[in-house]
Design an enzyme around this catalytic site. Structure first.
Site, mmCIF file in Angstrom:
data_model
loop_
_atom_site.group_PDB
_atom_site.id
_atom_site.type_symbol
_atom_site.label_atom_id
_atom_site.label_comp_id
_atom_site.label_asym_id
_atom_site.label_seq_id
_atom_site.Cartn_x
_atom_site.Cartn_y
_atom_site.Cartn_z
ATOM 1 N N LYS A 90 0.847 -1.157 0.102
ATOM 2 C CA LYS A 90 0.106 0.036 -0.114
ATOM 3 C C LYS A 90 0.794 1.309 0.088
ATOM 4 O O LYS A 90 0.283 2.190 -0.488
ATOM 5 C CB LYS A 90 -1.090 -0.056 1.291
ATOM 6 C CG LYS A 90 -1.852 -1.084 1.217
ATOM 7 C CD LYS A 90 -2.973 -0.870 0.076
ATOM 8 C CE LYS A 90 -4.179 -2.038 0.248
ATOM 9 N NZ LYS A 90 -5.261 -1.599 -0.924
ATOM 10 N N GLU A 114 -9.794 5.486 3.228
ATOM 11 C CA GLU A 114 -10.795 4.494 3.406
ATOM 12 C C GLU A 114 -9.727 3.051 3.754
ATOM 13 O O GLU A 114 -8.939 3.124 3.193
ATOM 14 C CB GLU A 114 -11.826 3.932 2.473
ATOM 15 C CG GLU A 114 -11.409 3.088 1.387
ATOM 16 C CD GLU A 114 -10.280 3.623 0.511
ATOM 17 O OE1 GLU A 114 -9.618 2.496 0.111
ATOM 18 O OE2 GLU A 114 -10.283 4.687 0.128
ATOM 19 N N SER A 145 1.493 -9.923 -0.838
ATOM 20 C CA SER A 145 1.136 -8.648 -0.703
ATOM 21 C C SER A 145 1.199 -7.766 0.511
ATOM 22 O O SER A 145 1.412 -6.579 0.721
ATOM 23 C CB SER A 145 -0.189 -8.400 -1.134
ATOM 24 O OG SER A 145 -1.223 -9.217 -0.407
#
Length: 421
Positions: A112, A134, A401
């Site tokens: 991210k 969010e 991830s």
């Protein structure tokens, strides 16, 4: 009537990567379905993003952050024991080598940060002082709070109350980084509802606020921007495969919620047709409506959060309830480029159940000493299954991830509950 010149050179076929269009369309998907109050903000964002394509100072700053702050490049790791276990379960002559693209080693513990640093730089370029985000699993929230702290921006993060319960560690991290975590009690109290509230905030504060959307979803130009910032994953993986194994891998596997980590690793390989690309959705507890979060597997085209894509919806067109053991995959829609890739047949999408993901969570932890995020565990489960079927001279890359620190308490609860069933 138009006649064809047989000596004319045919126009080259459009490559599947040549999207989106100027209107933000990925084939029939994408677009911008937004209230009038957000039209100017999206237009400004697109204009600024187009302008930085020629701004070497922007990219030099981002590259410096990626190297010295994020810790890129992340490694491509040969999972020897995971590979050995897969080969032991395979028939003679089968069992591919498993490689892990270690995005869990990036600063904040997931992919991210690749997107939030880029969008925070865009925020500064637009002269805005506040960001909102969010979050479901909390990794995007932590990455947004981290970018805000680094650049001195205000930060509010919307998070569903159920996800706050499941992801206490990341809630604490966000607050320690100076972000305000706004708990959302409406609807299913998960990622969809957090996104709804963030959109409402942005409509009221657009003059001084930028909304850092965390995945390849939302109105144009967000799916393109997030994909581009995440494409560093695939760029690195491609170069690392050529350097370490002397070829491209035969398959790449990544989990898909909104779809940013998958888009990030798939995009650099999308025109390499001999590389199989597999996206893994949350199969939950069953294929019944409300018990999974797999819009590409069970959904229909619909509009959600500003774009047209595959959406889980009921007979009246209302967004369906969803379920996954993984907060980051607990979303009823998916990025429009994934919908485009599905319809084009370039990426195969499948799903993995909660139980299969939990088994893979433990398997990777005990085989390699790597505790994955529950999102990642879905990709691990499918990657192992695929490796068992592949030839022993082939390679499969699993996009790792995110790390699983945030999930250990919830995973332990789910595993204990399973034992008592």
């Amino acid at each position: 009537m138009t006649t064809l010149n047989s000596n004319a050179t045919p126009a080259p076929a459009a490559r599947i990567s040549d999207v989106p269009s100027a209107e933000g369309r990925f084939g029939r998907f994408g677009g911008s379905y937004i209230p009038e109050t957000l039209v100017a903000a999206c237009a400004q964002l697109e204009e600024v993003y187009q302008s930085i394509q020629r701004d070497e100072r922007f990219w030099d700053e981002l590259r410096s952050l990626q190297t010295h702050y994020t810790g890129r490049p992340t490694s491509l790791y040969l999972a020897e024991r995971l590979t050995a276990n897969a080969k032991a379960r395979a028939s003679h002559g089968h069992g591919a080598t498993i490689l892990l693209k270690r995005e869990d080693l990036a600063h904040t513990g997931a992919h991210k940060i690749n997107n939030t640093l880029g969008q925070a730089l865009l925020t500064k370029k637009m002269g805005k002082r506040r960001i909102i985000a969010e979050t479901g699993a909390g990794q995007h929230g932590v990455a947004s709070a981290t970018a805000a702290a680094h650049f001195g921006l205000e930060c509010d993060v919307y998070m569903g109350a159920e996800d706050v319960r499941r992801q206490k560690l990341n809630v604490t991290r966000m607050k320690m980084l100076g972000a305000n975590v706004i708990e959302v009690d409406s609807g299913s109290r998960t990622l969809k509802d957090a996104t709804n509230e963030a959109m409402r905030d942005w409509m009221d504060s657009v003059e001084h606020t930028h909304y850092i959307i965390g995945s390849v979803v939302g109105p144009h130009p967000f799916p393109m921007i997030v994909r581009d910032f995440q494409s560093i994953i695939g760029q690195e993986a491609k170069a690392q495969c050529l350097r370490h194994i002397g070829k491209l891998p035969e398959a790449i596997v990544a989990c898909v919620g909104g779809g940013s980590n998958a888009a990030g690793i798939f995009y650099s390989f999308i025109n390499d047709e001999h590389v199989r690309l597999i996206g893994v959705e949350a199969g939950g507890t069953s294929s019944e409506p409300g018990k999974h979060a797999a819009p590409l597997t069970f959904g229909e085209p619909g509009i959600l959060h500003g774009s047209l894509s595959y959406v889980l919806q009921d007979n009246d067109g209302q967004t369906s309830l969803v379920h996954s053991c993984s907060a980051g995959l607990d979303y009823p829609g998916v990025g429009p480029e994934h919908a485009y890739w599905k319809d084009a047949g370039r990426v195969r999408y499948t799903s993995v159940t909660d139980d299969q993901a939990l088994d893979a969570f433990l398997h990777l932890a005990r085989a390699e000493g790597i505790i994955p995020a529950l999102e990642t565990a879905h990709a691990v489960a499918e990657g192992i299954r695929l490796a068992i079927e592949m030839r022993e001279d082939e390679h499969v890359v699993i996009n790792c991830s995110g790390r699983g620190d945030k999930d250990v308490e919830e995973a332990a609860r789910l595993l204990n509950a399973r034992q008592s069933r």
